[in-house]
Design a protein around this motif. Structure first.
Motif, short mmCIF file in Angstrom:
data_model
loop_
_atom_site.label_atom_id
_atom_site.label_comp_id
_atom_site.label_asym_id
_atom_site.label_seq_id
_atom_site.Cartn_x
_atom_site.Cartn_y
_atom_site.Cartn_z
N ILE A 74 0.84 -1.21 0.00
CA ILE A 74 0.00 0.00 0.00
C ILE A 74 0.87 1.25 0.00
O ILE A 74 0.62 2.22 -0.72
N TRP A 75 1.94 1.21 0.81
CA TRP A 75 2.86 2.36 0.86
C TRP A 75 3.50 2.60 -0.50
O TRP A 75 3.59 3.75 -0.96
N LEU A 76 3.95 1.52 -1.15
CA LEU A 76 4.54 1.65 -2.48
C LEU A 76 3.51 2.19 -3.48
O LEU A 76 3.83 3.02 -4.33
N ASN A 77 2.27 1.72 -3.38
CA ASN A 77 1.22 2.19 -4.28
C ASN A 77 0.94 3.68 -4.08
O ASN A 77 0.62 4.40 -5.03
N MET A 78 1.06 4.15 -2.85
CA MET A 78 0.88 5.58 -2.58
C MET A 78 1.94 6.40 -3.31
O MET A 78 1.67 7.49 -3.81
N ILE A 79 3.15 5.86 -3.36
CA ILE A 79 4.22 6.54 -4.08
C ILE A 79 3.92 6.54 -5.58
O ILE A 79 4.03 7.57 -6.26
N LYS A 80 3.52 5.37 -6.10
CA LYS A 80 3.22 5.27 -7.53
C LYS A 80 2.09 6.22 -7.92
O LYS A 80 2.09 6.77 -9.03
N MET A 81 1.15 6.42 -7.02
CA MET A 81 0.00 7.27 -7.29
C MET A 81 0.40 8.69 -7.68
O MET A 81 -0.24 9.33 -8.52
N ILE A 82 1.47 9.18 -7.09
CA ILE A 82 1.86 10.58 -7.27
C ILE A 82 2.94 10.75 -8.33
O ILE A 82 3.39 11.87 -8.62
N VAL A 83 3.37 9.66 -8.96
CA VAL A 83 4.49 9.70 -9.90
C VAL A 83 4.26 10.66 -11.05
O VAL A 83 5.08 11.56 -11.31
N ILE A 84 3.16 10.49 -11.80
CA ILE A 84 2.93 11.33 -12.98
C ILE A 84 2.80 12.81 -12.61
O ILE A 84 3.46 13.65 -13.24
N GLU A 137 -1.56 5.66 -18.83
CA GLU A 137 -0.72 4.49 -19.04
C GLU A 137 0.58 4.55 -18.24
O GLU A 137 1.31 3.56 -18.16
N GLY A 138 0.86 5.72 -17.67
CA GLY A 138 2.07 5.87 -16.88
C GLY A 138 3.34 5.86 -17.70
O GLY A 138 4.39 5.40 -17.24
N ASN A 139 3.28 6.37 -18.94
CA ASN A 139 4.46 6.43 -19.80
C ASN A 139 5.34 7.60 -19.35
O ASN A 139 5.05 8.76 -19.62
N ILE A 140 6.44 7.27 -18.66
CA ILE A 140 7.26 8.30 -18.03
C ILE A 140 8.00 9.15 -19.06
O ILE A 140 8.05 10.38 -18.95
N LEU A 141 8.57 8.52 -20.08
CA LEU A 141 9.35 9.27 -21.06
C LEU A 141 8.47 10.27 -21.81
O LEU A 141 8.85 11.44 -21.98
N GLN A 142 7.29 9.85 -22.24
CA GLN A 142 6.37 10.77 -22.93
C GLN A 142 5.91 11.88 -22.00
O GLN A 142 5.74 13.02 -22.42
N THR A 143 5.70 11.54 -20.74
CA THR A 143 5.29 12.55 -19.76
C THR A 143 6.38 13.61 -19.60
O THR A 143 6.09 14.80 -19.48
N VAL A 176 11.59 7.70 -4.74
CA VAL A 176 10.46 7.85 -5.65
C VAL A 176 10.94 7.83 -7.10
O VAL A 176 10.39 7.13 -7.95
N LYS A 177 11.98 8.58 -7.38
CA LYS A 177 12.52 8.64 -8.74
C LYS A 177 13.11 7.30 -9.16
O LYS A 177 12.99 6.90 -10.32
N LEU A 178 13.76 6.62 -8.22
CA LEU A 178 14.32 5.31 -8.52
C LEU A 178 13.21 4.34 -8.92
O LEU A 178 13.34 3.58 -9.89
N LEU A 179 12.11 4.38 -8.20
CA LEU A 179 10.97 3.52 -8.52
C LEU A 179 10.42 3.84 -9.91
O LEU A 179 10.09 2.95 -10.69
N MET A 185 4.13 14.30 -10.11
CA MET A 185 5.45 14.74 -9.69
C MET A 185 6.35 15.02 -10.88
O MET A 185 7.08 16.02 -10.91
N VAL A 186 6.31 14.14 -11.88
CA VAL A 186 7.13 14.33 -13.08
C VAL A 186 6.76 15.64 -13.75
O VAL A 186 7.63 16.44 -14.13
N ILE A 187 5.49 15.89 -13.90
CA ILE A 187 5.02 17.10 -14.59
C ILE A 187 5.46 18.36 -13.86
O ILE A 187 6.07 19.26 -14.44
N VAL A 188 5.17 18.44 -12.55
CA VAL A 188 5.44 19.68 -11.83
C VAL A 188 6.94 19.91 -11.65
O VAL A 188 7.40 21.06 -11.70
N THR A 189 7.73 18.85 -11.44
CA THR A 189 9.17 19.06 -11.24
C THR A 189 9.84 19.55 -12.52
O THR A 189 10.70 20.45 -12.48
N ILE A 190 9.46 18.98 -13.65
CA ILE A 190 10.08 19.39 -14.91
C ILE A 190 9.61 20.79 -15.31
O ILE A 190 10.42 21.65 -15.69
N VAL A 191 8.32 21.05 -15.21
CA VAL A 191 7.79 22.37 -15.60
C VAL A 191 8.37 23.46 -14.71
O VAL A 191 8.86 24.48 -15.21
#
Length: 409
Positions: free
Chosen positions: A41-51, A142-148, A351-354, A53-59
């Motif tokens: 559940i803890w890992l899923n909570m991290i996965k939940m915020i991945v996309i 779909e959680g496509n990190i590179l396209q995101t 988080v980034k490693l995951l 996080m990617v958007i706001v950190t890069i922007v």
């Protein structure tokens, strides 16, 4: 948390949870696997915020760079240095792990293998085409990190190009607020990390037994070997050839910094110490270090990138899935891009490693195990990051001295 009247920090709590989880897993055994879902559940909570996080950190990373151009030559030099050393770090991590083969020694019996999404016959055209999304909402779902990442970069550039200043300011403030919210949420998730780590460790030791220590030891040893090579060959090489500073002298004179980074595991907290060492030990004026060191704390993540490469190769060896040259190049590119953003945020490293492991279709369960030992790796990532900042600062300072001499002649 307080024990015997003394406040225990989050890092100490995670260590304690790691030890207790291992003991419970070994002593109690199979029953602990029944409650392993709490760690999941803890890992899923991290996965939940991945996309998000990617958007706001890069922007926010892009829109915060709008003033860097005014710093001219120093900006170009230090950013070029950070980019090049980051790419080299990614390659070193992959090469060292490929040669040492720590995953062949590790044992995670029962861990399912997953197919890596990109085949070995991928063409250059396919590679670049796959980077661009035809539907951003599908990309997010779909959680496509590179396209995101590409979408976030385009959004950031688009914001900088906006003509109406009032609207531009509103959007920038909005993304900054969103970024703060996202990392506040990550902070909440990290607060409960001792609980997640306890159940992950208990589940892992109940499932895999004491042999897991050997697995983590081989991974950590490989990672630190890569760190030493980055420091001696890359940082030491740059300073030796461009500044006349012996690599051993660099390590010796920077002792105050790396002792601090090993203790705190915080690049941001180490900024004042880094600036102090640059000035007192290497004669760098604060007009340079005051810009390059803080910039490095947000842009330079060589230590983290080394870990990405080592862990991805490690997991691929554990599950018996070979990595093609094309995939290795993709790892280098993606890790270099994704390493920026989120500097100084507790827990952002794991988080980034995951995200990196998930992006290449490899099992993320091992990242949960690594999370329990992350302090061991974080000491290396922070130290390598900060020594990279210091080496780059010295390098740029020496170049500026040469430029000043030429201008006066």
């Amino acid at each position: 948390m307080k024990i015997f009247g003394k406040k225990i920090g989050l890092t100490s709590q995670v260590f304690l949870a790691m030890i207790l989880g291992a003991i419970f897993g070994l002593v109690i055994g199979e029953p602990m696997t029944k409650v392993g879902f709490i760690g999941t559940i803890w890992l899923n909570m991290i996965k939940m915020i991945v996309i998000p996080m990617v958007i706001v950190t890069i922007v926010t990373g892009i829109i915060s760079q709008k003033d860097v151009k005014s710093l001219g030559r120093i900006s170009v030099r230090i950013m070029s240095y950070y980019i090049i050393t980051t790419l080299i770090a990614a390659a070193i991590g992959i090469i060292v792990a490929t040669i040492v083969k720590p995953g062949n020694i590790a044992s995670f019996t029962g861990l399912a293998s997953k197919e890596i999404g990109t085949g070995t016959d991928v063409t250059i055209g396919d590679f670049f085409t796959s980077m661009f999304s035809s539907n951003m909402f599908n990309t997010f779902s779909e959680g496509n990190i590179l396209q995101t990442l590409i979408i976030a970069i385009l959004i950031g550039v688009a914001i900088l190009r906006m003509k109406t200043e009032s609207l531009k300011t509103t959007i920038i403030n909005g993304f900054n607020a969103l970024s703060e919210m996202v990392f506040s949420l990550i902070g909440m998730i990290m607060i409960v990390s001792p609980i997640g780590v306890f159940f992950l460790m208990a589940d892992s030791f109940a499932t895999y037994g004491a042999g897991i220590f050997t697995s983590m030891a081989t991974l950590a040893g490989t990672y630190y070997l890569a760190c030493i090579m980055q420091i001696l060959l890359v940082y030491g090489g740059v300073l030796w050839f461009k500044a006349g500073i012996n690599p051993i002298k660099f390590i010796k004179d920077s002792a105050e910094l790396w002792v601090y980074t090993i203790s705190t595991c915080s690049s941001v907290a180490s900024i004042p110490v880094n600036i102090k060492v640059a000035k007192e030990k290497f004669g760098v004026p604060e007009s340079i270090s005051g810009f390059t060191v803080p910039l490095g704390s947000q842009m330079n993540y060589d230590g983290s990138v080394l870990l990405y490469g080592v862990v991805i190769v490690f997991i691929s060896q554990v599950v018996g899935v070979p990595l093609s040259v094309g995939i290795m190049l993709k790892i280098i590119l993606l890790s270099a891009i994704f390493s920026t953003g989120g500097g100084g945020i507790p827990g952002s490293g794991i988080v980034k490693l995951l995200v990196m492991v998930e992006a290449f279709g490899l099992p993320t369960e091992i990242v949960g195990i690594i999370a329990a030992f992350y302090r061991l790796f974080d000491m290396g990532t922070t130290t390598n990051n900060c020594l990279g900042d210091l080496a780059g600062t010295i390098f740029v300072s020496k170049l500026e001295e040469k430029s000043a001499k030429k201008a006066t002649n």
